[in-house]
Enzyme design. Structure first.
Site, short mmCIF file in Angstrom:
data_model
loop_
_atom_site.label_atom_id
_atom_site.label_comp_id
_atom_site.label_asym_id
_atom_site.label_seq_id
_atom_site.Cartn_x
_atom_site.Cartn_y
_atom_site.Cartn_z
N TRP A 1 11.90 62.02 75.86
CA TRP A 1 11.18 63.09 76.54
C TRP A 1 12.35 63.71 77.26
O TRP A 1 13.33 62.80 77.91
CB TRP A 1 10.22 62.21 77.32
CG TRP A 1 8.92 61.79 76.93
CD1 TRP A 1 8.76 61.66 75.46
CD2 TRP A 1 7.89 61.48 77.72
NE1 TRP A 1 7.48 61.32 75.42
CE2 TRP A 1 6.73 61.46 76.62
CE3 TRP A 1 7.26 61.33 78.97
CZ2 TRP A 1 5.38 60.94 77.04
CZ3 TRP A 1 5.85 61.09 79.07
CH2 TRP A 1 4.98 61.00 78.43
N GLU B 1 -6.38 67.96 94.89
CA GLU B 1 -7.34 66.93 94.84
C GLU B 1 -6.99 65.80 95.84
O GLU B 1 -7.70 64.64 95.91
CB GLU B 1 -7.36 66.42 93.44
CG GLU B 1 -7.99 66.91 92.55
CD GLU B 1 -7.07 68.07 91.60
OE1 GLU B 1 -5.94 68.44 92.25
OE2 GLU B 1 -7.40 68.33 90.53
N LYS C 1 8.93 66.98 74.40
CA LYS C 1 9.27 65.64 73.41
C LYS C 1 10.30 66.08 72.28
O LYS C 1 9.78 66.72 71.54
CB LYS C 1 7.64 65.26 72.84
CG LYS C 1 6.94 64.58 73.99
CD LYS C 1 5.53 64.79 73.66
CE LYS C 1 4.77 64.47 75.08
NZ LYS C 1 4.02 65.62 75.63
N THR D 1 -9.05 74.24 92.43
CA THR D 1 -7.76 74.38 91.77
C THR D 1 -7.60 75.56 90.93
O THR D 1 -8.44 76.26 90.76
CB THR D 1 -7.81 73.07 90.97
OG1 THR D 1 -8.67 73.29 89.73
CG2 THR D 1 -7.86 71.69 91.40
P1 ADP Z 1 -2.87 73.68 90.62
O1 ADP Z 1 -1.37 74.09 90.52
O2 ADP Z 1 -3.67 73.43 89.46
O3 ADP Z 1 -3.51 74.52 91.78
P2 ADP Z 1 -2.00 71.95 92.82
O4 ADP Z 1 -1.62 73.15 93.45
O5 ADP Z 1 -2.84 70.91 93.49
O6 ADP Z 1 -2.68 72.43 91.53
O7 ADP Z 1 -0.84 71.37 92.22
C1 ADP Z 1 -0.48 69.91 91.99
C2 ADP Z 1 0.86 69.91 91.15
O8 ADP Z 1 1.79 70.46 91.48
C3 ADP Z 1 1.00 68.38 90.94
O9 ADP Z 1 0.27 67.63 90.27
C4 ADP Z 1 2.61 68.66 90.34
O10 ADP Z 1 2.39 68.74 89.15
C5 ADP Z 1 2.87 69.87 91.06
N1 ADP Z 1 3.70 69.55 92.34
C6 ADP Z 1 3.35 69.70 93.48
N2 ADP Z 1 4.17 69.46 94.46
C7 ADP Z 1 5.31 68.98 93.52
C8 ADP Z 1 6.76 68.70 93.83
N3 ADP Z 1 7.15 68.50 94.85
N4 ADP Z 1 7.58 68.52 92.48
C9 ADP Z 1 7.21 68.85 91.43
N5 ADP Z 1 6.05 69.02 91.03
C10 ADP Z 1 5.15 69.29 92.11
#
Ligand code: ADP
Length: 545
Positions: free
Chosen positions: A447, A331, A442, A186
């Site tokens: 929210w 994940e 918040k 990640t």
């Molecule tokens: P990181 O950004 O930590 O590498 P990921 O790339 O796996 O993690 O991103 C996952 C996160 O991205 C999700 O938990 C969510 O918050 C956000 N995300 C992914 N797709 C969408 C979407 N279509 N709309 C809003 N948020 C999204």
């Protein structure tokens, strides 16, 4: 009583073997780092993947050893997807946009044995090689005559020379389908990166699911452009689904600007493309500025962060391109939900359909989801009540690589992965992300969704990108402000943008202020980096405080 059907393990090698046998002349087109266009077929891909597998054998690599890539989307990278995993090793894709120190940390954590990099990333390899003692072979993904003489990296070889001498005869080994196949960290916007270790089984099941009609609807008649990087959650699994369907694949290489992507879409007859909203914004800006049209593109999947409704409308109404809004996570391999309509939505007027299309969508078979309150109690699917989104399924993470398990057990003993997202789910099963739990604002016990506030600003014609964050407030705890980057040459005042919010959201949700910035900081995967924005605005005070 057991069933009497053949028990054949689900292995990644079966995807490439299938593609070679049934779609041998299917095309794979890549824009290379060198700038030219490279073309070959699934047959060539399969042959060279076997050569790579033999080259790995030649280094004495064991099953389960990690082989890393730092590379753009291209044919050599795809060969690694099949040659490395197919031969029982683990492909570790590394995000080159991370800081070199973080990359070295990841390489050491994964204990990579081989590291293959595109020439663009030679400076990264030079910066980290002395700090990465587990890597016994460094490989430049280039022709022999492109290899720099004085790289300073001991034993550096060119990929072509390395695999060129290897035999293309190789029997893919059979092993347990739960064997590890690939590793992706990640992006670590909070704390150290964490590794998601996929298996052959999870990858093949995810590849089947991704191709379904209500998901990406992939077929042998498609030409697919994965703009989403192969170093970020396996380009959403597209290389695997491509081999499973035999579609044409078009790789953009390092050229991700609007003009280059548009030219490739038109020249190669791309029908389907996938990427994060920031990339599509650049594409739309370019196509708009040259008055272009899309000859063949008919749908695009947009995810990774919230797709602004204005972008869905721009694609649909301006160009007749359907936007499929998707949600997922590293994940989750990564696909979780996708917004495709049901039968009963089809007769609705276009404006009403948008209500569903702008959501993150319905769960794909294989992903179970629920929303829960602070005590873990399941919340209703009424489209209004929001809670912490939890998921489970055969391509969802169980534990982090050399780390702990984040799963939360329910009363049946089933483990659920807490996504860190806050969401609603409606009666039709459409999930909508309110926010990441750490980004939600918040205010006075209520929210505010930063995504909602951003979406409204993004619908203003002068706005290129908008990011909403909460600022400390003595009475309300937090109040939202919106940071805005304008389109080149566009003009907009604070008052005009705040007036634009009137009637589009509840009065108390309208931001207290607008801050104009040159650019919104983006993270390693092209998503807005709100932590950096908060740092940049550390001295900011809300008006009147
Ligand atoms: P990181 O950004 O930590 O590498 P990921 O790339 O796996 O993690 O991103 C996952 C996160 O991205 C999700 O938990 C969510 O918050 C956000 N995300 C992914 N797709 C969408 C979407 N279509 N709309 C809003 N948020 C999204």
């Amino acid at each position: 009583m057991l069933g009497l059907m053949q028990s054949q393990p689900l292995l990644i090698s079966s995807l490439i073997a299938f593609a070679e046998r049934h779609h041998g002349d299917g095309e794979i087109v890549s824009r290379r780092v060198e700038g030219d266009i490279h073309r070959y077929t699934y047959r060539d891909l399969a042959r060279r993947s076997r050569q790579l597998a033999n080259a790995l054998d030649g280094l004495g690599l064991e099953r389960g050893d990690r082989v890393a890539s730092i590379a753009w989307n291209g044919y050599r990278h795809m060969e690694m997807y099949f040659g490395v995993s197919g031969s029982g090793r683990v492909l570790h894709t590394i995000n080159p946009r991370l800081h070199p120190e973080q990359i070295a940390w990841i390489v050491n954590h994964a204990e990579d044995r081989v590291l293959c990099f595109d020439m663009t990333f030679l400076p990264i390899a030079q910066a980290i090689h002395a700090k990465c003692p587990t890597v016994k072979q460094w490989v430049a993904l280039c022709d022999a005559d492109q290899l720099p003489q004085d790289s300073g990296i001991p034993g550096l070889v060119s990929y072509e020379e390395w695999i060129g001498g290897a035999s293309d005869q190789y029997a893919w080994p059979e092993f347990d389908e739960n064997t590890a196949s690939s590793l992706c960290y990640t992006s670590g916007t909070t704390g150290n990166p964490k590794g998601a270790l996929y298996s052959h089984r999870s990858t093949v099941l995810h590849a089947y699911a991704a191709a379904l009609p209500d998901v990406m609807c992939l077929s042998a008649r498609d030409a697919v452009l994965p703009v989403v990087p192969m170093f970020h959650v396996n380009a959403w699994g597209l290389p695997y689904s491509a081999a499973l369907t035999g579609c044409k694949v078009v790789f953009p290489g390092p050229a991700l600007d609007g003009k280059s992507v548009y030219e490739l879409i038109e020249a190669e007859g791309v029908t389907f493309a996938a990427g994060v909203p920031t990339v599509w914004q650049m594409l739309l800006n370019h196509v708009g500025s040259v008055g272009g049209k899309f000859r063949t593109l008919n749908r695009t999947v947009i995810g990774g962060s919230a797709c602004p409704p204005a972008m869905i409308t721009a694609f649909q109404e301006g160009y007749g391109v359907t936007v499929l809004h998707a949600w997922g996570m590293t994940e989750m391999s990564p696909l979780g939900t996708l917004a495709s309509l049901k039968n009963k939505h089809l007769d609705l007027p276009e404006a009403e359909r948008m209500h569903w299309l702008q959501k993150q969508g319905r769960a794909i078979f294989g992903v179970d989801m629920k929303i829960v309150d602070g005590e873990g109690r399941e919340l209703p699917w009424d489209g209004k009540t929001f809670g912490d989104l939890m998921v489970r399924g055969p391509w969802v993470l169980d534990s982090y690589y050399r780390g702990s398990s984040p799963l939360v057990k329910d009363e049946h003993g089933h483990g659920w992965f807490p996504t860190g997202d806050v969401a609603t789910i409606d009666a039709d099963g459409f999930m909508q992300i309110t926010d990441r739990s750490k980004d939600v604002i918040k205010s006075g016990g209520e929210w505010i969704s930063s995504i909602d506030i951003e979406n409204i600003a993004m619908a203003h014609p002068a706005v290129a990108m908008a990011a909403c964050i909460g600022m400390p407030h003595p009475k309300w705890d937090e109040r939202p402000i919106v940071a805005v980057a304008l389109k080149p040459g566009a003009q907009l005042t604070r008052e005009e943008l705040l007036a634009f919010y009137e009637g589009k959201t509840a009065k108390w949700q309208i931001p207290d202020d607008v801050v104009f910035v040159d650019a919104i900081p983006l993270g390693a995967t092209g998503k807005m980096l709100k932590t950096r924005l908060r740092e940049q605005l550390a001295d900011y005070r809300l008006p009147g405080l």
